[in-house]
Design a protein around this motif. Structure first.
Motif, PDB file in Angstrom:
ATOM      1  N   UNK A  74      -7.192   1.815   1.254  1.00 46.00           N
ATOM      2  CA  UNK A  74      -8.600   1.433   1.122  1.00 46.00           C
ATOM      3  C   UNK A  74      -9.077   0.655   2.355  1.00 46.00           C
ATOM      4  N   UNK A  75      -8.250  -0.248   2.829  1.00 44.60           N
ATOM      5  CA  UNK A  75      -8.643  -1.045   3.995  1.00 44.60           C
ATOM      6  C   UNK A  75      -8.823  -0.182   5.228  1.00 44.60           C
ATOM      7  N   UNK A  76      -7.985   0.834   5.392  1.00 49.05           N
ATOM      8  CA  UNK A  76      -8.137   1.717   6.544  1.00 49.05           C
ATOM      9  C   UNK A  76      -9.491   2.404   6.548  1.00 49.05           C
ATOM     10  N   UNK A  77     -10.045   2.668   5.373  1.00 47.61           N
ATOM     11  CA  UNK A  77     -11.336   3.360   5.293  1.00 47.61           C
ATOM     12  C   UNK A  77     -12.507   2.439   5.621  1.00 47.61           C
ATOM     13  N   UNK A  78     -12.263   1.128   5.781  1.00 48.77           N
ATOM     14  CA  UNK A  78     -13.347   0.180   6.060  1.00 48.77           C
ATOM     15  C   UNK A  78     -13.428  -0.228   7.527  1.00 48.77           C
ATOM     16  N   UNK A  79     -12.549   0.291   8.375  1.00 45.00           N
ATOM     17  CA  UNK A  79     -12.492  -0.171   9.769  1.00 45.00           C
ATOM     18  C   UNK A  79     -13.584   0.494  10.597  1.00 45.00           C
ATOM     19  N   UNK A  80     -14.816   0.054  10.397  1.00 47.10           N
ATOM     20  CA  UNK A  80     -15.973   0.672  11.045  1.00 47.10           C
ATOM     21  C   UNK A  80     -16.782  -0.340  11.851  1.00 47.10           C
ATOM     22  N   UNK A  81     -16.116  -1.362  12.379  1.00 44.60           N
ATOM     23  CA  UNK A  81     -16.824  -2.382  13.157  1.00 44.60           C
ATOM     24  C   UNK A  81     -17.284  -1.812  14.490  1.00 44.60           C
TER      25      UNK A  81
ATOM     26  N   UNK B 127     -26.192   5.298 -13.024  1.00 44.68           N
ATOM     27  CA  UNK B 127     -25.636   4.164 -13.744  1.00 44.68           C
ATOM     28  C   UNK B 127     -25.336   3.051 -12.748  1.00 44.68           C
ATOM     29  N   UNK B 128     -25.179   1.807 -13.237  1.00 45.80           N
ATOM     30  CA  UNK B 128     -24.941   0.697 -12.303  1.00 45.80           C
ATOM     31  C   UNK B 128     -23.773   0.924 -11.357  1.00 45.80           C
ATOM     32  N   UNK B 129     -22.638   1.435 -11.869  1.00 50.26           N
ATOM     33  CA  UNK B 129     -21.485   1.625 -10.988  1.00 50.26           C
ATOM     34  C   UNK B 129     -21.755   2.711  -9.950  1.00 50.26           C
ATOM     35  N   UNK B 130     -22.578   3.728 -10.331  1.00 50.33           N
ATOM     36  CA  UNK B 130     -22.941   4.764  -9.363  1.00 50.33           C
ATOM     37  C   UNK B 130     -23.858   4.198  -8.287  1.00 50.33           C
ATOM     38  N   UNK B 131     -24.752   3.315  -8.673  1.00 48.71           N
ATOM     39  CA  UNK B 131     -25.667   2.699  -7.711  1.00 48.71           C
ATOM     40  C   UNK B 131     -24.892   1.834  -6.704  1.00 48.71           C
ATOM     41  N   UNK B 132     -23.911   1.099  -7.191  1.00 49.15           N
ATOM     42  CA  UNK B 132     -23.089   0.260  -6.310  1.00 49.15           C
ATOM     43  C   UNK B 132     -22.227   1.133  -5.406  1.00 49.15           C
ATOM     44  N   UNK B 133     -21.633   2.176  -5.962  1.00 48.26           N
ATOM     45  CA  UNK B 133     -20.822   3.102  -5.171  1.00 48.26           C
ATOM     46  C   UNK B 133     -21.644   3.691  -4.021  1.00 48.26           C
ATOM     47  N   UNK B 134     -22.873   4.117  -4.318  1.00 50.74           N
ATOM     48  CA  UNK B 134     -23.705   4.722  -3.283  1.00 50.74           C
ATOM     49  C   UNK B 134     -24.180   3.684  -2.270  1.00 50.74           C
ATOM     50  N   UNK B 135     -24.332   2.434  -2.698  1.00 45.88           N
ATOM     51  CA  UNK B 135     -24.706   1.382  -1.743  1.00 45.88           C
ATOM     52  C   UNK B 135     -23.601   1.209  -0.705  1.00 45.88           C
TER      53      UNK B 135
ATOM     54  N   UNK C 233     -21.724   2.549   5.037  1.00 49.01           N
ATOM     55  CA  UNK C 233     -20.580   2.983   5.829  1.00 49.01           C
ATOM     56  C   UNK C 233     -19.282   2.332   5.401  1.00 49.01           C
ATOM     57  N   UNK C 234     -19.278   1.764   4.185  1.00 44.89           N
ATOM     58  CA  UNK C 234     -18.089   1.090   3.645  1.00 44.89           C
ATOM     59  C   UNK C 234     -17.612  -0.039   4.555  1.00 44.89           C
ATOM     60  N   UNK C 235     -18.525  -0.613   5.311  1.00 46.87           N
ATOM     61  CA  UNK C 235     -18.190  -1.753   6.160  1.00 46.87           C
ATOM     62  C   UNK C 235     -19.316  -2.773   6.063  1.00 46.87           C
ATOM     63  N   UNK C 236     -18.973  -4.018   5.739  1.00 39.73           N
ATOM     64  CA  UNK C 236     -19.955  -5.094   5.593  1.00 39.73           C
ATOM     65  C   UNK C 236     -19.612  -6.148   6.637  1.00 39.73           C
ATOM     66  N   UNK C 237     -20.280  -6.104   7.767  1.00 39.11           N
ATOM     67  CA  UNK C 237     -19.881  -6.892   8.931  1.00 39.11           C
ATOM     68  C   UNK C 237     -19.870  -8.390   8.642  1.00 39.11           C
ATOM     69  N   UNK C 238     -20.941  -8.893   8.050  1.00 36.46           N
ATOM     70  CA  UNK C 238     -21.046 -10.338   7.800  1.00 36.46           C
ATOM     71  C   UNK C 238     -19.872 -10.826   6.964  1.00 36.46           C
TER      72      UNK C 238
END
Length: 468
Positions: free
Chosen positions: A305-312, A141-149, A154-159
């Motif tokens: 949630x923010x702690x899980x994104x600290x993958x720079x 489903x769309x939400x599953x596709x976004x979740x997997x993206x 790595x739950x980090x979007x550098x840009x």
């Protein structure tokens, strides 16, 4: 080939001072003499591979910031890959050092191969769980596709993270995080948006034609601030977000729109909790969520949630897993920078502390857990209630969980008081019953999808069958 020589006296001395250790105490931790430590701190002698390994293991959060040469970085990546539970025994420090120094191409290929193996395993898990959940086509489903993206990123979007951090700099002067007033001012003055606070209009409603933003005033203050931040980044960083959505390769329009919303939420979190400031404060406070949320004016869930994104790259935070579970046991948010991976279909393991936390709001529960591969984790879970603002609407009840592998326990305040060394102290958990291989679990809801069961009409145990 010449042996690498790593001189890091200043970093070693700073580490000792930050921990409040005397030279004799630090020398004892490293198993060396005080005179040897003094020589290391004055760069009279280089660090040995064994000491680098010890520092990386015992002080992972602090030592990762040391400026390393290519061989040292290769050694660290090789050590992590070779420690996978897939292998019966880890390689020794000397073996890893020789491979990293004498066979660098082989080491790089091994690390890349292991990363590909992990990614392939995660993709196969998606298919396996889809089949086990009667989603035979394996379609998402769309939400599953976004979740997997997000998971594959790595739950980090550098840009986006860096753009939000730059925007936060414009909105802050004496505060560590943009205030609601600063965000409101930017929306009005820079983006010509009119703000209306009203009740029962939905959490946030934006009319692009009228340039009008409505915010539900019955929300808690930190939720109102987050909705303001979401709308700000959705407009100010629209080009960045749209470019990421365009390059994501999602299948349909709904998935693309959901990803835009998800990225705007991500950027809002990055705006309110700017990367470097938040990472440093988290380390200073040993990842105490309640203290972090006070410093940055955010909710408990937002801080987790923010702690899980600290993958720079070059400035990673503690590798956490994070999830949110509702009253029915459904996992509505999930990410893991650890080896722990969540079930994508169905509920999580009933032995995991997060399920108990749902029923006990506003109380933090901790647990030492062990997965079937033998890896141990420290979990923190807290039940939360979001008010609806009206008696006619039921409040939302759920729990969030945050955890890390026990090698990082010294930097995770919730590990204090747990017996990390006892073999019997850990609760055995799995990802979900469908893929858990444990044959002796009294809490099993159904057998694993890839195993046959044995039923004996003359024998009745807690679980009415045995797993072949």
């Amino acid at each position: 080939m010449a042996k690498r020589r790593v001189f890091a006296g200043t970093q070693l001395r700073n580490l000792r001072n930050a921990r409040g250790h005397k030279q004799s105490e630090m020398a004892g931790l490293l198993g060396i003499s005080v005179s040897y430590l003094s020589q290391l701190e004055h760069d009279d002698r280089p660090l040995t591979p064994a000491l680098i390994e010890l520092l990386s293991r015992d002080f992972p959060m602090d030592w990762q910031d040391v400026e390393e040469d290519a061989t040292t970085r290769r050694f660290a990546a090789l050590r992590e890959a070779a420690s996978d539970p897939l292998f019966p025994a880890p390689l020794s420090v000397d073996q890893l050092t020789r491979i990293a120094e004498q066979q660098p191409a082989l080491a790089d290929q091994f690390v890349a191969l292991h990363a590909a193996y992990r990614r392939t395993g995660e993709r196969l898990q998606i298919v396996d769980e889809a089949l086990a959940s009667e989603n035979a086509g394996g379609s998402r489903l769309p939400w599953e596709e976004v979740r997997d993206w997000f998971h594959m990123e790595g739950n980090y979007v550098d840009r986006l993270d860096r753009a939000a951090e730059e925007l936060a700099e414009k909105l802050t002067s004496k505060t560590v995080s943009p205030t609601a007033e600063a965000i409101e001012r930017y929306l009005r003055d820079a983006l010509a948006i009119s703000l209306i606070y009203t009740a029962h209009s939905g959490l946030r409603q934006y009319d692009s034609g009228a340039g009008e933003l409505q915010i539900d005033q019955s929300q808690p203050a930190e939720s109102q601030r987050f909705q303001l931040a979401h709308q700000l980044v959705a407009l100010a960083l629209q080009d960045d977000i749209s470019a990421i959505v365009e390059g994501a390769g999602l299948r349909n329009r709904s998935s693309q729109q959901l990803l835009f919303v998800g990225l705007a939420n991500y950027a809002a979190g990055a705006l309110l909790m700017p990367y470097n400031r938040f990472r440093q404060e988290a380390r200073n406070l040993r990842h105490d969520i309640d203290r972090l949320r006070q410093v940055f004016g955010v909710s408990f869930e937002q801080a987790c949630h923010r702690l899980s994104t600290l993958q720079r790259s070059g400035a990673r935070g503690l590798p956490f897993f994070f999830c949110r579970v509702d009253m029915a046991g459904n996992i509505t948010k999930r990410h893991s920078a650890t080896r722990l991976q969540f079930a994508r279909f169905g509920g999580a393991c009933p032995l995991w502390i997060v399920h108990e936390a749902v029923a006990i709001p506003d109380r933090i529960l901790v647990q030492l857990a062990e997965t079937p591969d033998g890896v141990r984790y420290v979990s923190m879970a807290k039940g939360l209630v979001k008010p609806s603002g009206s008696y006619a609407r039921a409040p939302r009840r759920y729990a969030v969980a945050l955890g890390c592998e026990i090698e990082h326990a010294r930097d995770f305040i919730y590990a204090d008081g747990l017996d990390l060394a006892s073999p019997q102290a850990a609760t055995p958990i799995g990802a979900s019953c469908r893929i858990c291989p444990r044959s002796d679990c009294d809490q099993r809801a159904f057998p694993p999808s890839d195993r046959a069961i044995i039923v004996d009409p003359n024998l009745r145990d807690v679980v009415p069958y045995r797993i072949a």
